[in-house]
Design a protein around this motif. Structure first.
Motif, PDB file in Angstrom:
ATOM      1  N   LYS A 199       0.973  -0.957   0.170  1.00 42.77           N
ATOM      2  CA  LYS A 199      -0.030  -0.232  -0.105  1.00 42.77           C
ATOM      3  C   LYS A 199       0.388   1.275  -0.022  1.00 42.77           C
ATOM      4  O   LYS A 199       0.325   2.118   0.510  1.00 42.77           O
ATOM      5  CB  LYS A 199      -0.963  -0.204   1.305  1.00 42.77           C
ATOM      6  CG  LYS A 199      -1.951  -1.096   1.509  1.00 42.77           C
ATOM      7  CD  LYS A 199      -3.194  -1.018   2.052  1.00 42.77           C
ATOM      8  CE  LYS A 199      -4.328  -2.288   1.957  1.00 42.77           C
ATOM      9  NZ  LYS A 199      -4.708  -1.586   3.195  1.00 42.77           N
TER      10      LYS A 199
ATOM     11  N   PHE B 267      -8.212  11.109   6.303  1.00 41.22           N
ATOM     12  CA  PHE B 267      -9.333  10.134   5.221  1.00 41.22           C
ATOM     13  C   PHE B 267     -10.898  10.890   5.574  1.00 41.22           C
ATOM     14  O   PHE B 267     -11.381  10.198   6.717  1.00 41.22           O
ATOM     15  CB  PHE B 267      -9.324   8.636   4.773  1.00 41.22           C
ATOM     16  CG  PHE B 267      -9.503   8.457   3.060  1.00 41.22           C
ATOM     17  CD1 PHE B 267      -8.452   8.864   2.590  1.00 41.22           C
ATOM     18  CD2 PHE B 267      -9.676   7.273   3.534  1.00 41.22           C
ATOM     19  CE1 PHE B 267      -7.760   8.533   1.497  1.00 41.22           C
ATOM     20  CE2 PHE B 267     -10.150   6.812   2.109  1.00 41.22           C
ATOM     21  CZ  PHE B 267      -8.953   7.630   0.811  1.00 41.22           C
TER      22      PHE B 267
ATOM     23  N   THR C 213      -9.300   0.134  -3.662  1.00 43.09           N
ATOM     24  CA  THR C 213     -10.464   0.290  -3.256  1.00 43.09           C
ATOM     25  C   THR C 213     -11.387  -0.508  -2.973  1.00 43.09           C
ATOM     26  O   THR C 213     -11.189  -1.361  -3.149  1.00 43.09           O
ATOM     27  CB  THR C 213     -11.487   1.319  -3.981  1.00 43.09           C
ATOM     28  OG1 THR C 213     -11.921   2.299  -3.546  1.00 43.09           O
ATOM     29  CG2 THR C 213     -10.976   0.624  -5.491  1.00 43.09           C
TER      30      THR C 213
ATOM     31  N   ARG D 259      -0.797  14.509   6.695  1.00 37.70           N
ATOM     32  CA  ARG D 259      -2.278  14.755   5.641  1.00 37.70           C
ATOM     33  C   ARG D 259      -3.612  15.308   6.467  1.00 37.70           C
ATOM     34  O   ARG D 259      -3.923  14.140   7.512  1.00 37.70           O
ATOM     35  CB  ARG D 259      -2.529  12.981   4.825  1.00 37.70           C
ATOM     36  CG  ARG D 259      -2.752  12.063   4.942  1.00 37.70           C
ATOM     37  CD  ARG D 259      -3.404  11.328   4.163  1.00 37.70           C
ATOM     38  NE  ARG D 259      -4.202   9.868   4.616  1.00 37.70           N
ATOM     39  CZ  ARG D 259      -4.478   8.126   4.066  1.00 37.70           C
ATOM     40  NH1 ARG D 259      -4.587   8.454   2.940  1.00 37.70           N
ATOM     41  NH2 ARG D 259      -4.859   7.657   4.905  1.00 37.70           N
TER      42      ARG D 259
ATOM     43  N   ASN E 265      -5.443  13.777  -3.261  1.00 42.78           N
ATOM     44  CA  ASN E 265      -3.860  13.371  -3.167  1.00 42.78           C
ATOM     45  C   ASN E 265      -3.428  13.783  -1.744  1.00 42.78           C
ATOM     46  O   ASN E 265      -2.666  14.603  -0.857  1.00 42.78           O
ATOM     47  CB  ASN E 265      -3.271  14.123  -3.269  1.00 42.78           C
ATOM     48  CG  ASN E 265      -2.323  14.134  -4.306  1.00 42.78           C
ATOM     49  OD1 ASN E 265      -1.239  12.126  -3.924  1.00 42.78           O
ATOM     50  ND2 ASN E 265       0.032  14.204  -4.670  1.00 42.78           N
ATOM     51  N   GLY E 266      -4.051  13.599  -0.049  1.00 44.33           N
ATOM     52  CA  GLY E 266      -4.219  13.810   1.312  1.00 44.33           C
ATOM     53  C   GLY E 266      -4.639  15.438   1.287  1.00 44.33           C
ATOM     54  O   GLY E 266      -4.166  15.149   2.640  1.00 44.33           O
TER      55      GLY E 266
ATOM     56  N   GLU F 104      -7.072   4.476  -2.177  1.00 44.62           N
ATOM     57  CA  GLU F 104      -5.628   4.811  -1.661  1.00 44.62           C
ATOM     58  C   GLU F 104      -4.392   3.090  -1.800  1.00 44.62           C
ATOM     59  O   GLU F 104      -5.480   1.917  -1.570  1.00 44.62           O
ATOM     60  CB  GLU F 104      -5.548   4.943   0.126  1.00 44.62           C
ATOM     61  CG  GLU F 104      -4.657   4.939   0.973  1.00 44.62           C
ATOM     62  CD  GLU F 104      -5.145   4.650   2.428  1.00 44.62           C
ATOM     63  OE1 GLU F 104      -4.531   5.443   2.630  1.00 44.62           O
ATOM     64  OE2 GLU F 104      -6.563   4.605   2.832  1.00 44.62           O
TER      65      GLU F 104
ATOM     66  N   TYR G 153     -12.089  14.082  -2.100  1.00 46.94           N
ATOM     67  CA  TYR G 153     -10.918  13.791  -1.752  1.00 46.94           C
ATOM     68  C   TYR G 153      -9.076  13.549  -2.445  1.00 46.94           C
ATOM     69  O   TYR G 153      -9.402  12.588  -3.090  1.00 46.94           O
ATOM     70  CB  TYR G 153     -10.459  13.411  -0.202  1.00 46.94           C
ATOM     71  CG  TYR G 153      -9.314  12.744   0.781  1.00 46.94           C
ATOM     72  CD1 TYR G 153      -9.241  14.011   2.206  1.00 46.94           C
ATOM     73  CD2 TYR G 153      -8.502  12.535   0.123  1.00 46.94           C
ATOM     74  CE1 TYR G 153      -8.132  13.122   2.521  1.00 46.94           C
ATOM     75  CE2 TYR G 153      -6.680  11.755   1.256  1.00 46.94           C
ATOM     76  CZ  TYR G 153      -7.093  12.869   2.317  1.00 46.94           C
ATOM     77  OH  TYR G 153      -6.044  12.414   3.064  1.00 46.94           O
TER      78      TYR G 153
ATOM     79  N   SER H 139      -0.060   5.649  -6.560  1.00 47.32           N
ATOM     80  CA  SER H 139       0.111   6.218  -4.841  1.00 47.32           C
ATOM     81  C   SER H 139      -0.426   7.079  -4.355  1.00 47.32           C
ATOM     82  O   SER H 139      -1.271   7.866  -3.165  1.00 47.32           O
ATOM     83  CB  SER H 139       1.456   6.178  -4.096  1.00 47.32           C
ATOM     84  OG  SER H 139       1.970   7.261  -5.145  1.00 47.32           O
ATOM     85  N   ARG H 140      -1.647   7.449  -5.168  1.00 45.32           N
ATOM     86  CA  ARG H 140      -2.668   9.074  -5.228  1.00 45.32           C
ATOM     87  C   ARG H 140      -3.629   8.610  -4.408  1.00 45.32           C
ATOM     88  O   ARG H 140      -4.236   7.574  -4.651  1.00 45.32           O
ATOM     89  CB  ARG H 140      -3.219   9.720  -6.318  1.00 45.32           C
ATOM     90  CG  ARG H 140      -3.903  10.711  -6.358  1.00 45.32           C
ATOM     91  CD  ARG H 140      -3.554  11.450  -8.074  1.00 45.32           C
ATOM     92  NE  ARG H 140      -4.535  12.767  -7.667  1.00 45.32           N
ATOM     93  CZ  ARG H 140      -4.308  13.759  -8.020  1.00 45.32           C
ATOM     94  NH1 ARG H 140      -3.319  13.388  -9.372  1.00 45.32           N
ATOM     95  NH2 ARG H 140      -4.328  15.456  -8.105  1.00 45.32           N
ATOM     96  N   THR H 141      -3.875   9.226  -3.477  1.00 40.95           N
ATOM     97  CA  THR H 141      -4.806   8.981  -2.618  1.00 40.95           C
ATOM     98  C   THR H 141      -6.532   9.483  -3.011  1.00 40.95           C
ATOM     99  O   THR H 141      -6.061  10.843  -3.850  1.00 40.95           O
ATOM    100  CB  THR H 141      -5.112   9.181  -1.546  1.00 40.95           C
ATOM    101  OG1 THR H 141      -4.556  10.418  -0.708  1.00 40.95           O
ATOM    102  CG2 THR H 141      -4.254   8.383  -0.615  1.00 40.95           C
TER     103      THR H 141
ATOM    104  N   HIS I 291       1.387  -0.109   7.470  1.00 40.75           N
ATOM    105  CA  HIS I 291       1.590  -0.650   6.799  1.00 40.75           C
ATOM    106  C   HIS I 291       2.183  -2.217   6.356  1.00 40.75           C
ATOM    107  O   HIS I 291       3.420  -1.701   7.011  1.00 40.75           O
ATOM    108  CB  HIS I 291       1.707   0.042   5.014  1.00 40.75           C
ATOM    109  CG  HIS I 291       0.960   1.710   4.297  1.00 40.75           C
ATOM    110  ND1 HIS I 291       0.869   2.335   3.979  1.00 40.75           N
ATOM    111  CD2 HIS I 291      -0.610   1.178   5.488  1.00 40.75           C
ATOM    112  CE1 HIS I 291      -0.213   2.638   3.758  1.00 40.75           C
ATOM    113  NE2 HIS I 291      -1.525   1.881   4.581  1.00 40.75           N
TER     114      HIS I 291
END
Length: 315
Positions: A63, A156, A197, A153, A242-243, A193, A240, A215-217, A73
């Protein structure tokens, strides 16, 4: 002295892979380089490699690096890699060990604060990856990686969808709104994330969308609609990115960020939006047999639940 790259060489054939395969054992060194590679292999993951005694000690992190101290992680230790891997990127042929596309996600230097057989504490100094981390062994080759220090960040978001209020006619101040089709489908929030998903549990085809984010959230808001006999996920908001939470941002900012993602695939697309175009959009909705339109105030934040900033107008 044992050859630290023996296991690395045993897994690779120089005639079949473009990866660097040094013929001689590594020399000792005291450098402090690191690289993180994004690896689209059988499953997406990130390879963290820290220079140590002439090799790159490596972990596969499914992750990616944790963004905040509240989440650890998994990190699976793999074989040591040669120093040439600091700059390696390319396509490892399918069928070979680690087959897939590898790109450099970040690189730089690090400072080791502690290094033992069961714990590695270090500070990364890269362009995308920075801060203090600790790797600790849990069982065998399985480790965990933990970010130390302050939250890196926004949390979420765990939100309910924003819902429109129904009214018979479009608003009078038309220039203050953007107008979109009401698709008549089922709402779906899609959190992404680490290239994954949870929405893929019900809709497995969303795995491809999640992998494309790397890696983009993100948290996307959309609707499952049937178009031309096929089920399509139509996205029309971004909560939301990228953080950073976008819940308090006006619709115009969220919409611009959504469009910048350029989401288009066989099962998903970005919904069209027309600022200040109530009449033509409503007429088009009638012609296409859609239930109506949704008027969204350009200056409105994202408000979970029913909101008067979004107006559903039947066609």
């Amino acid at each position: 002295m044992s050859d630290k790259l023996e296991r690395y060489r045993s897994k690779r054939d120089a005639d079949r892979t473009p990866e660097p395969i040094p013929s001689s054992p590594p020399s000792s060194g005291d450098g402090h380089a690191f690289v993180i590679q994004e690896h689209h292999a059988r499953s997406l993951h990130w390879d963290l490699r820290l220079e140590r005694d002439g090799v790159l000690v490596s972990w596969a992190v499914p992750k990616g690096l944790p963004a905040d101290p509240g989440t650890n992680h998994l990190a699976v230790q793999t074989e040591d890699h040669p120093m040439e891997y600091l700059t390696f990127h390319g396509e490892i042929p399918q069928g070979e060990y680690g087959g897939g596309t590898m790109t450099i996600w970040d690189a730089g230097t690090y400072e080791a604060e502690k290094w033992s057989d069961r714990e590695v504490k270090f500070v990364l100094q890269g362009k995308r990856a920075s801060g203090r981390f600790v790797l600790f062994q849990t069982r065998g080759k399985n480790w965990m990686i933990h970010r130390m220090g302050a939250l890196a960040r926004d949390p979420f978001p765990q939100v309910e969808p924003m819902l429109p209020t129904e009214r018979a006619k479009p608003p009078k101040d038309v220039p203050a709104y953007a107008f979109e089709f009401a698709w008549g489908g089922r709402r779906l929030l899609v959190p992404i994330e680490g290239g994954r998903t949870t929405a893929a549990r019900e809709h497995p085809w969303l795995r491809g969308l999640a992998r494309s984010f790397g890696s983009r959230t993100a948290v996307l808001d959309g609707e499952l609609a049937t178009l031309g006999g096929a089920e399509i996920l139509v996205f029309y908001d971004l909560l939301y990115d990228n953080g950073h939470s976008l819940l308090d941002q006006p619709y115009t900012v969220r919409r611009a960020a959504l469009e910048a993602l350029e989401l288009a695939g066989g099962h998903w697309q970005t919904a069209p939006s027309w600022p200040g175009e109530a009449g033509p959009v409503r007429q088009a909705a009638r012609e296409q047999g859609l239930p109506g339109i949704v008027a969204k105030r350009l200056d409105s934040p994202y408000e979970p639940g029913p909101s008067k900033s979004w107006l559903f107008v039947p066609s």
